[in-house]
Structure formats: C-alpha cells, structure tokens
Scaffold this motif. Sequence first.
Motif, short mmCIF file in Angstrom:
data_model
loop_
_atom_site.label_atom_id
_atom_site.label_comp_id
_atom_site.label_asym_id
_atom_site.label_seq_id
_atom_site.Cartn_x
_atom_site.Cartn_y
_atom_site.Cartn_z
N GLY A 86 -23.66 18.28 -7.98
CA GLY A 86 -24.56 17.19 -8.37
C GLY A 86 -24.13 15.86 -7.80
O GLY A 86 -23.97 15.70 -6.59
N MET A 87 -23.92 14.91 -8.70
CA MET A 87 -23.64 13.54 -8.27
C MET A 87 -22.21 13.37 -7.76
O MET A 87 -21.84 12.31 -7.27
N VAL A 131 -27.63 30.98 7.94
CA VAL A 131 -27.35 32.27 7.29
C VAL A 131 -28.58 32.74 6.52
O VAL A 131 -29.11 32.01 5.67
N ARG A 150 -26.97 16.92 5.60
CA ARG A 150 -26.19 17.31 4.42
C ARG A 150 -25.96 16.11 3.49
O ARG A 150 -25.88 14.97 3.93
N ALA A 151 -25.83 16.44 2.19
CA ALA A 151 -25.58 15.40 1.20
C ALA A 151 -24.28 14.68 1.51
O ALA A 151 -24.13 13.50 1.20
N SER A 152 -23.36 15.36 2.16
CA SER A 152 -22.04 14.78 2.39
C SER A 152 -22.08 13.66 3.43
O SER A 152 -21.07 13.00 3.66
N TRP A 172 -17.89 7.43 -3.30
CA TRP A 172 -16.98 7.00 -4.37
C TRP A 172 -16.09 8.14 -4.84
O TRP A 172 -16.57 9.23 -5.15
N ALA A 206 -22.57 7.72 -1.38
CA ALA A 206 -21.88 6.44 -1.57
C ALA A 206 -20.36 6.53 -1.38
O ALA A 206 -19.68 5.50 -1.35
N ASP A 224 -22.74 26.63 9.87
CA ASP A 224 -23.71 25.70 9.27
C ASP A 224 -25.01 25.76 10.05
O ASP A 224 -25.00 25.83 11.28
N ARG A 225 -26.10 25.67 9.31
CA ARG A 225 -27.39 25.80 10.01
C ARG A 225 -27.73 24.56 10.82
O ARG A 225 -28.57 24.63 11.70
N GLY A 249 -19.98 15.65 -5.74
CA GLY A 249 -19.37 16.61 -4.82
C GLY A 249 -18.36 16.00 -3.88
O GLY A 249 -17.50 16.71 -3.35
N VAL A 250 -18.43 14.70 -3.68
CA VAL A 250 -17.44 14.07 -2.81
C VAL A 250 -16.13 13.90 -3.60
O VAL A 250 -15.05 14.28 -3.14
N ALA A 251 -16.25 13.36 -4.81
CA ALA A 251 -15.05 13.18 -5.64
C ALA A 251 -14.36 14.52 -5.91
O ALA A 251 -13.14 14.60 -5.91
C1 LIG Z 1 -27.51 8.97 -2.54
C2 LIG Z 1 -26.32 9.82 -2.92
C3 LIG Z 1 -25.13 9.19 -3.30
C4 LIG Z 1 -24.03 9.98 -3.66
N1 LIG Z 1 -22.84 9.36 -3.95
C5 LIG Z 1 -21.76 10.11 -4.28
C6 LIG Z 1 -20.51 9.49 -4.55
O1 LIG Z 1 -20.38 8.28 -4.46
N2 LIG Z 1 -19.46 10.28 -4.90
C7 LIG Z 1 -19.58 11.63 -5.02
O2 LIG Z 1 -18.62 12.28 -5.40
N3 LIG Z 1 -20.75 12.26 -4.72
C8 LIG Z 1 -21.83 11.52 -4.36
N4 LIG Z 1 -23.02 12.14 -4.08
C9 LIG Z 1 -23.12 13.60 -4.22
C10 LIG Z 1 -22.51 14.30 -3.02
O3 LIG Z 1 -23.03 13.74 -1.84
C11 LIG Z 1 -22.79 15.79 -3.08
O4 LIG Z 1 -22.45 16.32 -4.34
C12 LIG Z 1 -21.96 16.53 -2.03
O5 LIG Z 1 -22.10 15.92 -0.78
C13 LIG Z 1 -22.35 17.99 -1.96
O6 LIG Z 1 -21.59 18.57 -0.96
P1 LIG Z 1 -21.83 20.06 -0.47
O7 LIG Z 1 -20.81 20.33 0.57
O8 LIG Z 1 -21.90 20.95 -1.66
O9 LIG Z 1 -23.32 20.04 0.12
P2 LIG Z 1 -23.88 19.49 1.51
O10 LIG Z 1 -23.13 18.30 1.96
O11 LIG Z 1 -25.35 19.38 1.37
O12 LIG Z 1 -23.52 20.65 2.52
C14 LIG Z 1 -24.17 21.90 2.47
C15 LIG Z 1 -24.26 22.40 3.87
O13 LIG Z 1 -24.77 23.73 3.84
C16 LIG Z 1 -25.59 23.91 4.97
N5 LIG Z 1 -26.49 25.03 4.69
C17 LIG Z 1 -27.45 25.13 3.73
N6 LIG Z 1 -28.05 26.33 3.78
C18 LIG Z 1 -27.45 27.01 4.80
C19 LIG Z 1 -27.62 28.31 5.34
N7 LIG Z 1 -28.53 29.17 4.85
N8 LIG Z 1 -26.84 28.70 6.39
C20 LIG Z 1 -25.91 27.85 6.90
N9 LIG Z 1 -25.71 26.60 6.42
C21 LIG Z 1 -26.46 26.19 5.38
C22 LIG Z 1 -26.32 22.59 5.13
O14 LIG Z 1 -26.77 22.41 6.46
C23 LIG Z 1 -25.22 21.60 4.76
O15 LIG Z 1 -24.53 21.15 5.89
C24 LIG Z 1 -24.14 11.39 -3.69
C25 LIG Z 1 -25.32 12.01 -3.27
C26 LIG Z 1 -26.41 11.24 -2.89
C27 LIG Z 1 -27.65 11.93 -2.44
#
Ligand SMILES: Cc1cc2nc3c(=O)[nH]c(=O)nc-3n(C[C@H](O)[C@H](O)[C@H](O)COP(=O)(O)OP(=O)(O)OC[C@H]3O[C@@H](n4cnc5c(N)ncnc54)[C@H](O)[C@@H]3O)c2cc1C
Length: 422
Positions: free
Chosen positions: A389-390, A234, A49-51, A57, A55, A33-34, A392-394
């Motif tokens: 999108g909205m 990366v 990160r979004a994670s 949920w 929220a 991870d960067r 990714g946690v679920a």
């Molecule tokens: C305000 C808000 C509320 C939300 N509430 C909910 C909810 O209640 N329930 C739900 O299911 N979802 C919810 N979501 C959506 C959810 O947070 C995201 O869909 C989910 O976290 C995405 O996960 P991910 O692992 O794909 O991305 P991320 O968590 O963004 O992780 C991606 C990772 O990739 C790394 N990265 C990026 N580019 C590179 C690179 N070139 N090299 C190395 N590492 C890199 C980043 O540093 C990051 O750590 C919400 C989002 C927001 C913004």
Amino acid sequence: MTIRRVAVAGAGIVGLSTAWFLQDRGVAVTVVDRTGVATDATDPTGRERASWGNAGWLAPALTLPLPEPSVLKYGLRAMFDPSSPVYVPPTLDPKLIRFLADFARHCTTRHQMAALEAFAQVNRVALGAYDDLADGGVAEQTRDADPFLAAFTAETDRDRLLEEFDHVQATGGEVDYEVLDAEAVHSLEPLLSDKVRAGVRIRGQRFIDPPRFVASLADAVRARGGEILTGFDVTEVRDPGNGVVDVISTNGDNVSVDAVVLATGAHLNALAHDFGVRTLVQAGRGYSFSVVPDELPKNPVYFPVQRVACTPLHDRFRIAGMMEFRNPDAPLDPRRIRAIVDTTRPLLRDVDWDDRSEAWVGSRPCTADGLPLIGGTRSPRVFVAGGHGMWGVAHGPLTGRLLAGAVTGHTDPVLRHFDPLR
Ligand SMILES: Cc1cc2nc3c(=O)[nH]c(=O)nc-3n(C[C@H](O)[C@H](O)[C@H](O)COP(=O)(O)OP(=O)(O)OC[C@H]3O[C@@H](n4cnc5c(N)ncnc54)[C@H](O)[C@@H]3O)c2cc1C
C-alpha cells in the motif's frame, strides 16, 4: 529442499530488495519485469512502477496501516468527488466493490490497534534493512530528514496527527516529535506560506530519491551477478511438483528455477491467485509531479489535512498525493494533478506551479486489511512479496530481508502477521 536459483517477478523496490537479500544468502537470482528498469527520469517504461514516482519517505512515525475508523468516515464523504484526495470512480467492478466492502470491515478501532502492533514490530527494524543495503554496496544513500515537518493551517488540525502518534505509542511504536508554533515552523522551512500556522517536527525519519535509489539497487543486483530481464511479461507460473518452477512470459520465454517470488505490485493477484492467495490487492493510485522552487528545500514537508507529501529529490521538489481506487492501467487523469496543485499552491511560496514536470500516476498495491503479503503460498516453491500500500518503499528492503530468510528456510516469527494465505 535446497534453493540455489530463484526468479523474482517484478523489479520494483520490493522485488529488487528481495533479489539483493537472496544474493546475500548465496542464491542466484533472475529478476523479470514486464517493463524496463527505472535507470533515469527519462525512461518512460521504468516509470510504470509505483517505486518510481512516490514520495520516498522512510518515515516509521508515519508508516501506519490505512484502514482506521476516521478514514472510513472521511472516505465516504469524499469518495465520489474527483477533486478529493480519496477518490473512487462510480463503478460496477465486482473486484473493487468486494475490496471496498472488505476495507470498510477493517476500519474498526480493534483492527487498527492490532495492525498498528504489527507495524510497530517492523517499523522498528525497517531502516536497518536500508543500512544493510548501504553496507553491502548500494551506492545511492538514504538521507536524514532533519527536520521532517508536518504543517497545518490551524492548530486544531494538528490534533489528529498527535492522536495518531498516541495510538502508535500505545501499540509499542516509537515517535519522537516536537510541537511547533507558526514562527518555529517558518524558521525551519522558509518555503511555507503565511497560511501555515502550526507544525510538528518529527525526529529520526529519512528519505530517498526514489528513481535514483531503485536504479542503484538494480545496479547492485547486477554487479553481484544477478540477471534482470526487461520486457518479460509473466503470464504463468507453473509448479508441476518435480522440483522446478517455470516462469513463462507472454512471448513464450521460460525461466526455470528452484523457486519464484511474486513481487508484481498492484498486479499481484493475477499470478498469486493460482497458489491460494485470496487477499485482494487493489490499486490505490497516487499522482506526483515536480517543481523547482527558487530555494530547494532540504527536507520533506507533509501536509496531513491535504494529504500531500513533498520531497526534495536531488535537483527538484516532488509533490505527491491522491488515493484513487481504480484500475491500475487506466490513463493519468489530469484533474487529479490539478487538484493537488490547487490544494498545495496556497501553502508554499516561490513555486511556479505552471512550470511542472514529470506528471506521473502509479499504483499503491493496497490490501483491505492494510497489511502486506509476505511469505509462502500453497506451493513450497512459490512466494509472495507485496501489498504494501502506502509504505512499500519504507518496508521494501525489510521485506526483501525477511522473505530471503523464508525462502532459504529461516522464517522470522513476525511474518505470521503478513501470511499471504490469510
Ligand atoms: C504518490 C505515491 C506516493 C508514495 N509515497 C511513498 C512513500 O513516501 N513511502 C513509501 O514507503 N511508499 C510510498 N508509496 C508506496 C510505494 O510506492 C509502493 O508501496 C511501492 O513502490 C510498491 O513497490 P512494489 O515493488 O511492490 O511495486 P511496483 O513498484 O509497482 O513494482 C511492481 C513491478 O512488477 C512489474 N510487473 C507487474 N506485473 C508483472 C508481470 N505479469 N510480469 C512481470 N512484471 C510485472 C511491474 O512492471 C513493476 O515494475 C507511494 C505511492 C504513491 C503512488
């Protein structure tokens, strides 16, 4: 093709879940991870990160695709108002313009119903993937949301949510709910102000404390022998066709593996494009912050009209909202936090809105058709997991389970809906 060693780019909920389920299948993993891992609330790098700031949920009843006819109507009216919960800054960015045009094209009833059917299939089993993590030793637990409340200032506002539930049920989804009058909703959540006049109690939903959960999942991956390399940005993934994939960082570090999973959230396109993934992943930025009410609620509260999600973490109440289609790396815009405060303040009592902490912005990785990208690419050694999108946690742990299957040669038929090469 035997896959023994896999690199996962991205240590969000999706990447870490994929790593964990790959380990379950006997694969050795290196997660890169960067930034850092969200080990605690004070780790500023892990917050990117979004994670981290979402929220939390795990609410299958509400886990629905974003493009639908009314979002388009609402979005067009509100889009350019900075205090609106859906905001697009005036832009000439061709990628954003293409995304918005494609998004609008998917806001039809026909597409909504097809996407709902796909979601119904995964929503039914998504919580089971969390149970797998718990059974396999991930220490941080999910919590039952009972009651999970949606709250409204007018009974008429509730109809739209009930209409959504009709669509969910018509497409094979499950929703168990009860309509509440003002007295009933207040008796279930005393923090609601007198402005709240109607509610819905949704059964069978859960939630997590996101920073703790992600940290706990990272611990579990490490405890099972996985390596997590932070500060590894990366820049390139190279598959020369000789059976080894190279994952290369900005400062020249190289991880050589049998296969790679790209789980880089809102930055997915940068690495996936070279492997035939043309679907745009656009940052739908959301904001959150925490308050500590006199009495901390035990369960989440949803204000659908205001598009605000409130979740009790262990010692604070997280308030989250906004959908801002914008560059994921743009700085936090304090106007959005103020807009969430202004819209939520009248709805909750006993909250000191000036005593806020953890102001945060993060990027939902949105696709224009509202469906995630999970599966293989043009290279047999490069896989994609993202674009949730909205939700990714679920859907994160289920995605990890499905993708770990696909990487090791056991592709679930449900993945046809989420083909990264569509
Ligand atoms: C305000 C808000 C509320 C939300 N509430 C909910 C909810 O209640 N329930 C739900 O299911 N979802 C919810 N979501 C959506 C959810 O947070 C995201 O869909 C989910 O976290 C995405 O996960 P991910 O692992 O794909 O991305 P991320 O968590 O963004 O992780 C991606 C990772 O990739 C790394 N990265 C990026 N580019 C590179 C690179 N070139 N090299 C190395 N590492 C890199 C980043 O540093 C990051 O750590 C919400 C989002 C927001 C913004």
